[in-house]
Design a protein around this motif. Structure first.
Motif, PDB file in Angstrom:
ATOM      1  N   LYS A  45       0.831  -1.220   0.248  1.00  0.00           N
ATOM      2  CA  LYS A  45      -0.057  -0.019   0.172  1.00  0.00           C
ATOM      3  C   LYS A  45       1.084   1.169  -0.241  1.00  0.00           C
ATOM      4  CE  LYS A  45      -3.798   2.255  -0.006  1.00  0.00           C
ATOM      5  NZ  LYS A  45      -4.957   2.038  -0.744  1.00  0.00           N
ATOM      6  N   LYS A  46       1.901   1.112   0.779  1.00  0.00           N
ATOM      7  CA  LYS A  46       2.962   2.218   0.618  1.00  0.00           C
ATOM      8  C   LYS A  46       4.074   2.294  -0.398  1.00  0.00           C
ATOM      9  CE  LYS A  46       6.495   4.224   3.735  1.00  0.00           C
ATOM     10  NZ  LYS A  46       7.239   4.011   4.223  1.00  0.00           N
ATOM     11  N   ARG A  47       4.001   1.515  -1.061  1.00  0.00           N
ATOM     12  CA  ARG A  47       4.825   1.690  -2.380  1.00  0.00           C
ATOM     13  C   ARG A  47       3.963   1.926  -3.681  1.00  0.00           C
ATOM     14  NH1 ARG A  47       6.971  -4.566  -3.501  1.00  0.00           N
ATOM     15  NH2 ARG A  47       4.750  -4.423  -4.378  1.00  0.00           N
ATOM     16  N   GLY A  48       2.568   1.323  -3.203  1.00  0.00           N
ATOM     17  CA  GLY A  48       1.544   1.968  -3.781  1.00  0.00           C
ATOM     18  C   GLY A  48       1.498   0.778  -5.533  1.00  0.00           C
ATOM     19  N   ARG A  49       2.245  -0.063  -5.455  1.00  0.00           N
ATOM     20  CA  ARG A  49       1.904  -1.382  -6.931  1.00  0.00           C
ATOM     21  C   ARG A  49       1.682  -2.362  -6.098  1.00  0.00           C
ATOM     22  NH1 ARG A  49       6.870  -1.812  -9.044  1.00  0.00           N
ATOM     23  NH2 ARG A  49       8.531  -1.218  -7.674  1.00  0.00           N
ATOM     24  N   VAL A  50       1.905  -2.834  -7.471  1.00  0.00           N
ATOM     25  CA  VAL A  50       1.456  -4.792  -6.533  1.00  0.00           C
ATOM     26  C   VAL A  50       2.290  -5.380  -8.345  1.00  0.00           C
ATOM     27  CG1 VAL A  50      -0.369  -5.250  -7.471  1.00  0.00           C
ATOM     28  CG2 VAL A  50       0.424  -6.978  -5.870  1.00  0.00           C
ATOM     29  N   ILE A  51       3.239  -6.075  -7.535  1.00  0.00           N
ATOM     30  CA  ILE A  51       4.183  -6.983  -9.064  1.00  0.00           C
ATOM     31  C   ILE A  51       3.433  -8.906  -8.348  1.00  0.00           C
ATOM     32  CG2 ILE A  51       6.221  -7.662  -9.519  1.00  0.00           C
ATOM     33  CD1 ILE A  51       7.258  -5.765  -7.761  1.00  0.00           C
ATOM     34  N   ILE A  52       2.279  -8.357  -9.754  1.00  0.00           N
ATOM     35  CA  ILE A  52       2.504  -9.943 -10.474  1.00  0.00           C
ATOM     36  C   ILE A  52       2.995 -10.969 -11.369  1.00  0.00           C
ATOM     37  CG2 ILE A  52      -0.436 -10.708 -11.704  1.00  0.00           C
ATOM     38  CD1 ILE A  52      -1.364  -8.733 -10.449  1.00  0.00           C
ATOM     39  N   GLY A  53       3.271 -12.123 -11.554  1.00  0.00           N
ATOM     40  CA  GLY A  53       4.327 -12.243 -11.781  1.00  0.00           C
ATOM     41  C   GLY A  53       2.813 -14.047 -12.910  1.00  0.00           C
ATOM     42  N   LEU A  54       3.318 -13.989 -13.579  1.00  0.00           N
ATOM     43  CA  LEU A  54       2.148 -13.843 -15.220  1.00  0.00           C
ATOM     44  C   LEU A  54       3.242 -14.984 -16.163  1.00  0.00           C
ATOM     45  CD1 LEU A  54       0.033 -12.070 -17.229  1.00  0.00           C
ATOM     46  CD2 LEU A  54       2.394 -11.472 -16.229  1.00  0.00           C
ATOM     47  N   ASP A  55       2.740 -15.523 -17.050  1.00  0.00           N
ATOM     48  CA  ASP A  55       3.058 -16.227 -18.447  1.00  0.00           C
ATOM     49  C   ASP A  55       2.447 -16.011 -19.924  1.00  0.00           C
ATOM     50  OD1 ASP A  55       3.319 -18.271 -20.889  1.00  0.00           O
ATOM     51  OD2 ASP A  55       2.455 -19.757 -20.030  1.00  0.00           O
ATOM     52  N   ASP A  90       1.823  -3.986 -11.793  1.00  0.00           N
ATOM     53  CA  ASP A  90       2.815  -4.410 -13.082  1.00  0.00           C
ATOM     54  C   ASP A  90       2.562  -6.126 -12.805  1.00  0.00           C
ATOM     55  OD1 ASP A  90       4.462  -2.045 -12.078  1.00  0.00           O
ATOM     56  OD2 ASP A  90       5.843  -2.029 -11.007  1.00  0.00           O
ATOM     57  N   PHE A  91       2.543  -5.823 -14.071  1.00  0.00           N
ATOM     58  CA  PHE A  91       2.814  -7.641 -14.375  1.00  0.00           C
ATOM     59  C   PHE A  91       4.421  -7.980 -14.972  1.00  0.00           C
ATOM     60  CE2 PHE A  91      -1.410  -6.406 -15.505  1.00  0.00           C
ATOM     61  CZ  PHE A  91      -2.258  -6.555 -14.757  1.00  0.00           C
ATOM     62  N   GLN A  92       5.288  -8.922 -14.159  1.00  0.00           N
ATOM     63  CA  GLN A  92       6.260  -9.451 -14.507  1.00  0.00           C
ATOM     64  C   GLN A  92       5.896 -11.060 -15.458  1.00  0.00           C
ATOM     65  OE1 GLN A  92       9.314  -7.877 -14.244  1.00  0.00           O
ATOM     66  NE2 GLN A  92       9.793  -9.713 -14.988  1.00  0.00           N
ATOM     67  N   PRO A  93       6.618 -10.981 -16.902  1.00  0.00           N
ATOM     68  CA  PRO A  93       6.571 -12.430 -16.723  1.00  0.00           C
ATOM     69  C   PRO A  93       8.294 -13.512 -16.211  1.00  0.00           C
ATOM     70  CG  PRO A  93       6.542 -10.658 -18.779  1.00  0.00           C
ATOM     71  CD  PRO A  93       6.418  -9.523 -17.582  1.00  0.00           C
ATOM     72  N   ILE A  94       7.254 -14.433 -16.266  1.00  0.00           N
ATOM     73  CA  ILE A  94       8.132 -15.043 -15.846  1.00  0.00           C
ATOM     74  C   ILE A  94       8.429 -16.646 -16.152  1.00  0.00           C
ATOM     75  CG2 ILE A  94       7.492 -14.015 -13.114  1.00  0.00           C
ATOM     76  CD1 ILE A  94       5.894 -16.279 -12.358  1.00  0.00           C
ATOM     77  N   ASP A  95       9.113 -17.229 -15.781  1.00  0.00           N
ATOM     78  CA  ASP A  95       9.134 -18.540 -16.604  1.00  0.00           C
ATOM     79  C   ASP A  95       8.214 -19.503 -15.313  1.00  0.00           C
ATOM     80  OD1 ASP A  95       9.569 -21.146 -16.656  1.00  0.00           O
ATOM     81  OD2 ASP A  95      11.834 -21.463 -16.407  1.00  0.00           O
ATOM     82  N   TRP A  96       7.136 -20.015 -16.157  1.00  0.00           N
ATOM     83  CA  TRP A  96       6.283 -20.781 -15.646  1.00  0.00           C
ATOM     84  C   TRP A  96       6.241 -21.883 -14.474  1.00  0.00           C
ATOM     85  CZ3 TRP A  96       2.347 -18.453 -14.185  1.00  0.00           C
ATOM     86  CH2 TRP A  96       0.866 -19.048 -13.561  1.00  0.00           C
ATOM     87  N   ASN A  97       7.989 -22.590 -14.307  1.00  0.00           N
ATOM     88  CA  ASN A  97       8.239 -24.192 -13.829  1.00  0.00           C
ATOM     89  C   ASN A  97       8.782 -23.417 -12.699  1.00  0.00           C
ATOM     90  OD1 ASN A  97       8.362 -26.723 -13.333  1.00  0.00           O
ATOM     91  ND2 ASN A  97      11.024 -25.149 -14.167  1.00  0.00           N
ATOM     92  N   LYS A  99       7.620 -20.343 -10.519  1.00  0.00           N
ATOM     93  CA  LYS A  99       6.404 -19.732 -10.435  1.00  0.00           C
ATOM     94  C   LYS A  99       6.538 -19.364  -8.914  1.00  0.00           C
ATOM     95  CE  LYS A  99       2.802 -23.026 -11.379  1.00  0.00           C
ATOM     96  NZ  LYS A  99       3.897 -23.447 -11.946  1.00  0.00           N
ATOM     97  N   GLU A 100       6.715 -20.807  -7.975  1.00  0.00           N
ATOM     98  CA  GLU A 100       6.375 -20.563  -6.453  1.00  0.00           C
ATOM     99  C   GLU A 100       7.448 -20.077  -5.980  1.00  0.00           C
ATOM    100  OE1 GLU A 100       3.386 -23.322  -7.997  1.00  0.00           O
ATOM    101  OE2 GLU A 100       5.664 -23.650  -8.331  1.00  0.00           O
ATOM    102  N   THR A 101       8.944 -20.387  -6.762  1.00  0.00           N
ATOM    103  CA  THR A 101       9.898 -19.907  -5.817  1.00  0.00           C
ATOM    104  C   THR A 101       9.818 -17.935  -6.101  1.00  0.00           C
ATOM    105  OG1 THR A 101      11.345 -22.065  -6.623  1.00  0.00           O
ATOM    106  CG2 THR A 101      12.778 -20.056  -6.854  1.00  0.00           C
ATOM    107  N   GLU A 102       9.682 -17.699  -6.919  1.00  0.00           N
ATOM    108  CA  GLU A 102       9.778 -15.798  -7.530  1.00  0.00           C
ATOM    109  C   GLU A 102       8.951 -16.067  -6.386  1.00  0.00           C
ATOM    110  OE1 GLU A 102      11.370 -14.720  -9.906  1.00  0.00           O
ATOM    111  OE2 GLU A 102      11.627 -15.636 -11.798  1.00  0.00           O
ATOM    112  N   LEU A 103       7.985 -16.449  -6.305  1.00  0.00           N
ATOM    113  CA  LEU A 103       7.253 -15.729  -4.701  1.00  0.00           C
ATOM    114  C   LEU A 103       7.295 -15.958  -3.778  1.00  0.00           C
ATOM    115  CD1 LEU A 103       3.908 -14.992  -3.994  1.00  0.00           C
ATOM    116  CD2 LEU A 103       3.703 -17.298  -3.676  1.00  0.00           C
ATOM    117  N   ARG A 104       8.047 -16.796  -3.678  1.00  0.00           N
ATOM    118  CA  ARG A 104       9.026 -16.937  -1.974  1.00  0.00           C
ATOM    119  C   ARG A 104       9.691 -16.234  -2.090  1.00  0.00           C
ATOM    120  NH1 ARG A 104       9.189 -21.944  -2.936  1.00  0.00           N
ATOM    121  NH2 ARG A 104      12.095 -22.118  -3.411  1.00  0.00           N
TER     122      ARG A 104
END
Length: 286
Positions: A45-55, A90-97, A99-104
């Motif tokens: 909320k303070k940063r004003g943006r959320v980063i979403i990972g997707l294929d 913000d949408f961040q393209p990631i290696d779908w394989n 995805k959980e690591t990127e989140l962690r």
């Protein structure tokens, strides 16, 4: 004697280095585990943006137009959700394989891209309320005359790496995996490449999400050349994936889904991308 002393000193130095490495590794794992229990909403909320990972090849949930613009159902839905809280997406393209690591590792805040709830995933991460129904289906070309899972006997099947379809294939081998050539599918990084191989007859079937298949085939030059077979896999639900500690995030997203359903915006987004509101799992409150 000196040689023995030097050898002993060297051995002790190696032991200390190994012990230090083990402690460092354990410490890193502990820090990562602790980070995943933190509620990050106030920071976001303070940063004003959320980063979403997707294929960014997953039609119609999130994909690139010919001009490179990122569009899709989940793109519209995520923007509508966080607009309610004054937060940019913000949408961040990631290696779908990965995805959980990127989140962690906190390089992304959410996994939001036609992400299926499964028991294995629930052990690692938390999910929002489900917002869309989906299922895994078999897509073939009609000229192959494959009208059932059993029709794939000794034929080559494609599946996306780390997809829910890949998991179901392994969990219930008698339904489809035992029929296919070598009892092993061809793995793809994206459905786009798999569908090109299907058209070229390099594979004869593709296990794929029904929402992807329906949209893709509808927009092909010859949609009647494809066959979609449901088979015996159970239906599944799409939801937003997040870290276990993000309880406020979950509550905010769940509430936003309900608000969008109540005010009619969710129905508009559903009809824009699917022509119907039938697959929505969030209904207006009475």
């Amino acid at each position: 004697m000196k040689k023995k002393i030097f050898a002993l000193i060297a051995l002790l130095a190696c032991f200390v280095t190994i012990l230090s490495g083990c402690q460092s590794s354990t410490s890193s794992e502990s820090v990562a585990k602790q980070a995943n229990t933190v509620d990050t909403w106030s920071h976001i909320k303070k940063r004003g943006r959320v980063i979403i990972g997707l294929d960014d090849t997953f039609v119609p949930m999130g994909f690139r137009k010919k001009n490179g613009d990122l569009v899709g159902y989940d793109i519209d839905l995520a923007k509508a959700v966080f607009k309610q809280y004054g937060i940019k997406v913000d949408f961040q393209p990631i290696d779908w394989n990965m995805k959980e690591t990127e989140l962690r590792n906190r390089t992304i805040d959410l996994i939001w891209n036609g992400y299926t709830i499964t028991p294995a995933r629930q052990k690692q991460i938390a999910f929002s309320r489900p917002y869309m129904a989906n299922r895994q289906i078999l897509v073939t070309k009609k000229k192959q005359n494959i009208n059932s899972f059993a029709g794939m006997k000794d034929k080559t099947l494609g599946v996306q790496t780390s997809s829910s379809g890949a998991s179901l294939l392994d969990e219930h081998p008698k339904m489809l995996k035992d029929y296919i050539k070598n009892q092993s599918p061809v793995m793809y990084d994206s459905f786009n490449n798999a569908l090109m191989d299907l058209d070229a007859n390099r594979i004869q079937g593709l296990l794929i999400d029904s929402v992807y298949a329906g949209y893709y085939i509808k927009h092909e030059k010859d949609p009647d050349s494809y066959q979609m077979t449901t088979g015996g896999f159970d239906g599944e639900d799409f939801a937003v994936g997040m870290r276990k500690g993000d309880k406020t995030m979950k509550r905010k997203i769940d509430n936003a889904f309900q608000n969008l359903s109540n005010n009619g915006q969710l129905k508009k987004i559903n009809e824009k991308w699917f022509g119907t509101d039938d697959n929505s799992l969030v209904k207006p409150e009475k």
